[in-house]
Design an enzyme around this catalytic site. Structure first.
Site, short mmCIF file in Angstrom:
data_model
loop_
_atom_site.label_atom_id
_atom_site.label_comp_id
_atom_site.label_asym_id
_atom_site.label_seq_id
_atom_site.Cartn_x
_atom_site.Cartn_y
_atom_site.Cartn_z
N VAL A 81 42.77 -2.66 34.29
CA VAL A 81 41.44 -3.25 34.26
C VAL A 81 40.54 -2.33 33.46
O VAL A 81 40.58 -1.10 33.63
CB VAL A 81 40.86 -3.43 35.68
CG1 VAL A 81 39.48 -4.07 35.63
CG2 VAL A 81 41.80 -4.26 36.54
N CYS A 82 39.75 -2.91 32.56
CA CYS A 82 38.77 -2.15 31.80
C CYS A 82 39.47 -1.03 31.01
O CYS A 82 40.51 -1.26 30.40
CB CYS A 82 37.70 -1.61 32.75
SG CYS A 82 36.19 -1.02 31.98
#
Length: 322
Positions: free
Chosen positions: A106-107
């Site tokens: 994520v990210c």
């Protein structure tokens, strides 16, 4: 009933929403999954000690990384801590991540996967602010800067923060079916509507906020009045500058031209109306400053590779049942 194990990696400087967003999705899916199955979520840090997020929250892991069992889904969040990663974490990822059935970031968690060599030869994305770094520092990675998430075999990478929720919902839909994913989306008050190839797009991404107050006011005016006359002459008058001085100052402070900024704002406005309203294309084209549906169609095809009607079909949430 199948229970899939999820291991979330924790480290100092982590972005807390990168953890809590997907964890809430998997937890809610377990409640709604019934006989279809669910997820058992555990967290782990390098030495099993609590970590402090970038926002100051303390997260207490269930175990140390070396003591964690190999999971079905290994989730690596992002955050400021990815800038100078703990070598112990990188070594652990290099050794243990290949054993996971699915590897998810994520990210800026994608940067950790890249440092460990896990993205070489794969397509990947990350938060838009880090896509250039990912491409520059890791040329073996095929970086796709625009999608909110990319799935390439067993490896899935997502863009900033809330896109981790979108990716987690996609995994739930794959594992437990669309009905469970919809139930989770409703529970979390989010739409199950964003396929991975929807763009990480915004006018804010395309330009910086101006330093001088008159130009900041112009940026705000553009965002709030996309259907108005937004010619350089009109905007320069609002900034109390000559057109030539205004155009030069705007580009210097924002990194883009007034015309390009207006294009981005109008496209973003039209996209939002296509996703969230029932207005017709003709009305949306006028409200967004295009004037005609044909002008809006050309803008969409040029920027997004798809006409407005197809964009609406793909990205507008389905009507909800009572």
């Amino acid at each position: 009933m199948t229970e899939r194990s999820v291991l979330v990696v924790l480290f100092d400087g982590i972005q807390s929403l990168d953890v809590t967003g997907p964890v809430e999705v998997f937890t809610a899916a377990t409640r709604h999954g019934g006989d279809l199955g669910g997820y058992r979520v555990r967290t782990a840090s390098a030495d099993g000690a609590p970590v402090r997020s970038g926002s100051g929250l303390t997260l207490v892991p269930d175990t140390a990384l070396d003591d964690a069992a190999d999971p079905d889904i290994l989730l690596v969040p992002g955050g400021g801590g990815t800038r100078h990663p703990d070598p112990r974490l990188v070594d652990w990822l290099r050794e243990r991540a290949p054993r996971a059935e699915r590897l998810v970031s994520v990210c800026t968690g994608a940067l950790l996967l890249a440092v460990a060599g896990l993205l070489d030869g794969h397509r990947a994305t990350t938060h838009w602010i880090a896509t250039d770094q990912l491409a520059r520092d890791f040329p073996e990675v095929e970086v796709e800067p625009d999608p909110i998430y990319v799935r390439d075999g067993r490896i899935s990478t997502s863009a900033g923060v809330t896109s981790g929720i979108d990716l987690a919902l996609a995994l739930v839909e794959e594992d437990l079916g669309r009905d469970v994913a919809l139930a989770v989306a409703r529970h979390l008050v989010v739409f199950l509507r964003r396929p991975g190839d929807q763009a990480q797009f915004s006018a804010q991404r395309a330009a910086r906020t101006a330093v001088s107050e008159p130009l900041r006011e112009v940026q705000t005016w553009i965002s709030e009045h996309p259907g108005d006359d937004l010619s350089v002459e009109s905007l320069a008058l609002r900034a109390r500058l000559s057109p030539r001085h205004f155009a030069r100052a705007f580009r210097s402070e924002t990194g883009t031209t007034p015309g390009r900024y207006v294009e981005h704002v109008r496209l973003e406005h039209a996209r939002r109306l296509l996703e969230d309203s029932a207005d017709g294309v003709e009305k949306i084209s006028r409200a967004s400053g295009y004037g005609t549906p044909e002008a809006m169609r050309r803008a969409f095809v040029k920027a997004l590779g798809t006409p407005p009607a197809e964009y609406r079909r793909r990205f507008r949430p389905a009507a909800r049942t009572p």
